[in-house]
Design an enzyme around this catalytic site. Structure first.
Site, PDB file in Angstrom:
ATOM      1  N   ASP A 474       9.447 -33.534 -44.798  1.00 41.39           N
ATOM      2  CA  ASP A 474      10.700 -34.048 -44.228  1.00 41.39           C
ATOM      3  C   ASP A 474      10.729 -35.574 -44.258  1.00 41.39           C
ATOM      4  O   ASP A 474       9.691 -36.244 -44.407  1.00 41.39           O
ATOM      5  CB  ASP A 474      10.829 -33.533 -42.784  1.00 41.39           C
ATOM      6  N   ASP A 544      21.170 -29.434 -42.784  1.00 42.49           N
ATOM      7  CA  ASP A 544      20.879 -28.985 -41.421  1.00 42.49           C
ATOM      8  C   ASP A 544      22.017 -28.147 -40.863  1.00 42.49           C
ATOM      9  O   ASP A 544      21.888 -27.558 -39.791  1.00 42.49           O
ATOM     10  CB  ASP A 544      20.650 -30.194 -40.501  1.00 42.49           C
TER      11      ASP A 544
HETATM   12  C1  GLA Z   1      15.067 -32.478 -39.661  1.00 42.67           C
HETATM   13  C2  GLA Z   1      15.134 -31.271 -40.562  1.00 42.67           C
HETATM   14  C3  GLA Z   1      15.175 -30.020 -39.741  1.00 42.67           C
HETATM   15  C4  GLA Z   1      13.964 -29.960 -38.839  1.00 42.67           C
HETATM   16  C5  GLA Z   1      13.887 -31.210 -37.992  1.00 42.67           C
HETATM   17  C6  GLA Z   1      12.600 -31.277 -37.201  1.00 42.67           C
HETATM   18  O1  GLA Z   1      16.241 -32.665 -38.969  1.00 42.67           O
HETATM   19  O2  GLA Z   1      16.234 -31.358 -41.413  1.00 42.67           O
HETATM   20  O3  GLA Z   1      15.220 -28.883 -40.583  1.00 42.67           O
HETATM   21  O4  GLA Z   1      12.803 -29.829 -39.631  1.00 42.67           O
HETATM   22  O5  GLA Z   1      13.965 -32.385 -38.784  1.00 42.67           O
HETATM   23  O6  GLA Z   1      12.509 -32.396 -36.427  1.00 42.67           O
END
Ligand code: GLA
Length: 723
Positions: A474, A544
């Site tokens: 990420d 997301d």
């Molecule tokens: C980001 C990612 C999510 C999740 C969060 C965790 O927003 O896109 O899928 O992994 O971080 O903090």
């Protein structure tokens, strides 16, 4: 090479790059300047020199140079557009005068040092033409590299710049491609967005102006993707001429469609010139990222299918490229930070029971991270939450017959972390300035080798020790002070690109050391969905926003460039956490199946009836996986234009067909709705699972009627087999 080939007639100064479906015709003029006389449909002719005189016919205020269809425009001599290459020399001016010096033609395709790029698996898959140009006064040598693929309708282009002179230079603009197109009666298409609503196609008319899409964020970004196309005004999803370009790069970029005062268009793409200047000492070279260029006369689907095929097979790499991707469950929306080992195992057991293959533990397993305010950088397990450590948990997951995956955000550091307390200068920052935080975090300075090495070691030690089969990589903020403590003042504008090179080194090292680990990239959802990262990680978390209705648009838009096999798509809980909307379990599953399918909810909270549905979905996905991952994907109806969305997947052998249609809102007294399928054999017979038969001709010409249930967000999936 089959029918794709590069013809060179050096005496006449002609280079004809002839792909399966396109021609790209370069010509030298009498002053040794490289011109582009045609990029478009494939033609047999090599000699287009007759066109040249037309570029400076008639009276004009403008100089000849600025009117020519230059293949590598540089500032000065009457060219006033964005230069594809510019450099400030020790005299302080930025004049470049590049002349042709020679060429090489080789089988195959060389790699680009330190950068991701499309590739071949054997030399007979492609031919590469390298053209050498030189400014003799400066000793600046430019190598333009073009690769024509035998099996893909994509032209790869990049540029290397070498300082063969005696004095240092500062490169101030180095684009990967800058191609003149005849005429300007076109529309421009790009992918716009923001967090949670990534990659929505936006089509606008071109006019005599410069249309730009860009990122200055140090990431390709949610806002605009490194992609830009121009289309004939009459072009649709299925017909008409389209010229598209994308970049194999994950940082700041610029893409332009510029119409000049003679009514011609220039399409360009590359590193953002405001965000990357580069000092080039004598003897040094600079390699640009690679641009991928597609011409199609089959409309937008034609362009997308050309990108999909190359990206899936010759940008994505590694063990998982062609393997069936595991159906996963991710605990993020199921538990957020609030989990115990017991809870995770309870979810995992349910997941195993419905046929899930991979359990992914998301954020919150390390340091004291129970909120997003701390601990990034401290990749040490939190034993309060996971008493057996990651190793203990992965063993239990493996014991359940599941693969085990883990979330990292390795490029970041929380100010509240042991790492930051030990190395406060390891983050990107500007001397004596505020270090702007986003999501309570700072970005590690990956332009530094010591920081790269730390990240490699931190991630590798967990992967080596703890039995991890999958990594979600990420990256949850963009750069605000893209400067480095190690670079001198005059080198600070190199930081962003050095960061990307550092990130690529980290990823190259880790993916080589752990070849069987499946890596999926993520950046606040789809904030870094680009070919650069797909080279290292064959799938990306698309957004997301997991709302099925929203996902129709996000996945449809993403597919303009990227194949479904690159998109992560999960079934999540309702009311949806991003929108509050409620869609049926079936609809959520039927949207998620058009990507790498997974669940992202607390399965222990699902009623049995939905668990049964989930089990059926997983079964169906498994039996369809080859078609979904490797088939030809065609967009049929756009969720941006009406109440329906539809697409189809056709297996490579043409035998299996999956048709997916979605109705968004119920309408009273609705009009009947039929959708025509594409690319079938008209005379062949296609049979549904319940024994209904249709000819390909009927499916394509008459279309399939879509049921219109009285339910918002409904879906209709039909699987057909050619008999
Ligand atoms: C980001 C990612 C999510 C999740 C969060 C965790 O927003 O896109 O899928 O992994 O971080 O903090």
């Amino acid at each position: 090479m089959g029918c794709a080939v590069i013809y060179v007639d050096e005496k006449q100064g002609r280079f004809h790059l002839q792909g399966r479906a396109y021609s790209y015709c370069l010509q030298l003029d009498e002053e040794g300047r490289l011109l582009n006389l045609h990029w478009g449909g494939r033609i047999p002719d090599a000699d287009l020199s007759q066109l040249l005189s037309f570029y400076w016919e008639g009276a004009s205020f403008d100089l000849r140079y600025g009117r020519l269809p230059l293949e590598l425009p540089t500032p000065g001599a009457g060219y006033y557009g964005t230069g594809a290459l510019s450099a400030v020399n020790p005299n302080g001016d930025s004049i470049l005068c590049l002349q042709y010096k020679g060429y090489t033609l080789t089988a195959g395709k060389p790699t680009l040092p330190g950068l991701p790029a499309s590739y071949v698996e054997s030399p007979d898959e492609a031919q590469t033409l390298t053209l050498l140009l030189e400014d003799e006064l400066l000793g600046l040598r430019v190598r333009l590299m073009y690769t024509v693929f035998a099996n893909y309708d994509v032209l790869a282009r990049s540029m290397a710049v070498e300082n063969a002179g005696k004095a240092p230079l500062e490169l101030t603009c180095m684009l990967s491609a800058s191609v003149p197109l005849y005429g300007c009666d076109y529309d421009l298409l790009h992918l716009k967005g923001g967090w949670g609503r990534e990659r929505a196609p936006q089509r606008v008319p071109l006019n005599q102006a410069i249309s730009r899409v860009e990122s200055r964020r140090g990431a390709s970004g949610h806002e605009q993707n490194p992609f830009l196309a121009v289309l004939e005004k009459s072009a649709t999803e299925f017909q008409g001429r389209v010229w598209g370009q994308t970049l194999v790069y994950s940082g700041s970029f610029l893409a332009e469609a510029a119409v000049n005062n003679f009514g011609h268009t220039r399409l360009s793409i590359g590193l953002h010139p405001d965000m990357c200047h580069w000092r080039l000492a004598p003897g040094e070279s600079f390699q640009t990222p690679e641009a991928l260029l597609v011409y199609s006369d089959q409309g937008l689907n034609g362009m997308s299918q050309a990108f999909h095929a190359l990206i899936r097979q010759r940008v994505c790499r590694g063990y998982w490229r062609d393997r069936q991707r595991p159906v996963l469950i991710n605990n993020w929306e199921g538990t957020y930070f609030d989990f115990t080992e017991e809870k995770l195992l309870a979810i995992a057991e349910k997941a195993r029971d419905i046929g899930v293959e991979l359990f992914v533990l998301d954020d919150g397993w390390f340091g004291k991270r129970n909120t997003d305010t701390c601990s990034l950088g401290d990749w040490v397990v939190n034993l309060d939450k996971l008493p057996g450590g990651i190793r203990g948990l992965s063993e239990k997951m493996h014991g359940l017959g599941l693969l085990f995956g883990l979330w990292f955000e390795p490029e970041m550091v929380s100010p509240d972390s042991d790492l930051y307390r030990a190395h406060p200068d390891w983050c990107l920052h500007a001397k004596d300035r505020v270090r702007t935080q986003a999501r309570h975090q700072l970005i590690l300075d990956l332009s530094r080798q010591d920081v790269q090495d730390y990240v490699i070691q931190a991630v590798a030690s967990v992967l080596e020790r703890d039995g991890v089969d999958y990594v979600k990589w990420d990256m949850n903020r963009n750069m605000t002070e893209p400067f480095s403590a190690l670079l001198p003042a005059e080198g600070q504008l190199e930081t962003q690109h050095r960061y990307m090179l550092g990130l690529y080194r980290v990823l190259e090292t880790l993916t080589a050391r752990f070849p069987k680990v499946l890596f999926e990239s993520c950046s606040g959802g789809g904030g870094r969905f680009d070919c650069g990262l797909l080279y290292y990680m064959p799938q990306t978390w698309t957004s997301d926003d997991t709302d099925a209705n929203e996902r129709l648009q996000i996945q449809y838009g993403t597919s303009i460039v990227y194949p479904p096999a690159a998109m992560g798509a999960h079934v999540s809980a309702v009311p949806n956490h991003q929108t509050g909307r409620i869609a049926s379990f079936q609809m959520r599953g039927n949207v998620a199946l058009a990507g790498n399918f997974g669940f992202e909810l607390d399965l222990t909270a699902l009623p049995q009836q939905e668990l049964d549905q989930a089990k059926e979905q997983v079964l169906a996905i498994k039996s369809l996986r080859d078609t979904l991952q490797k088939g030809v994907f065609t967009r049929l109806e756009s969720p941006f234009e009406g109440n329906f969305a539809a697409w189809q997947f056709l297996s490579q052998d043409g035998e299996d067909l999956l048709f997916c249609a979605y109705q968004r809102l119920v309408q009273p007294n609705p009009l009947s709705h039929r959708i025509r399928l594409r690319g079938l054999e008209p005379e062949a017979c296609y049979r549904t699972e319940d024994g209904q038969s249709y000819s390909g001709g009927r499916l394509m010409e008459v279309g399939l009627p879509i049921p219109l249930p009285k339910e918002d967000f409904s879906s209709y999936i039909l699987r057909l087999h050619r008999t």
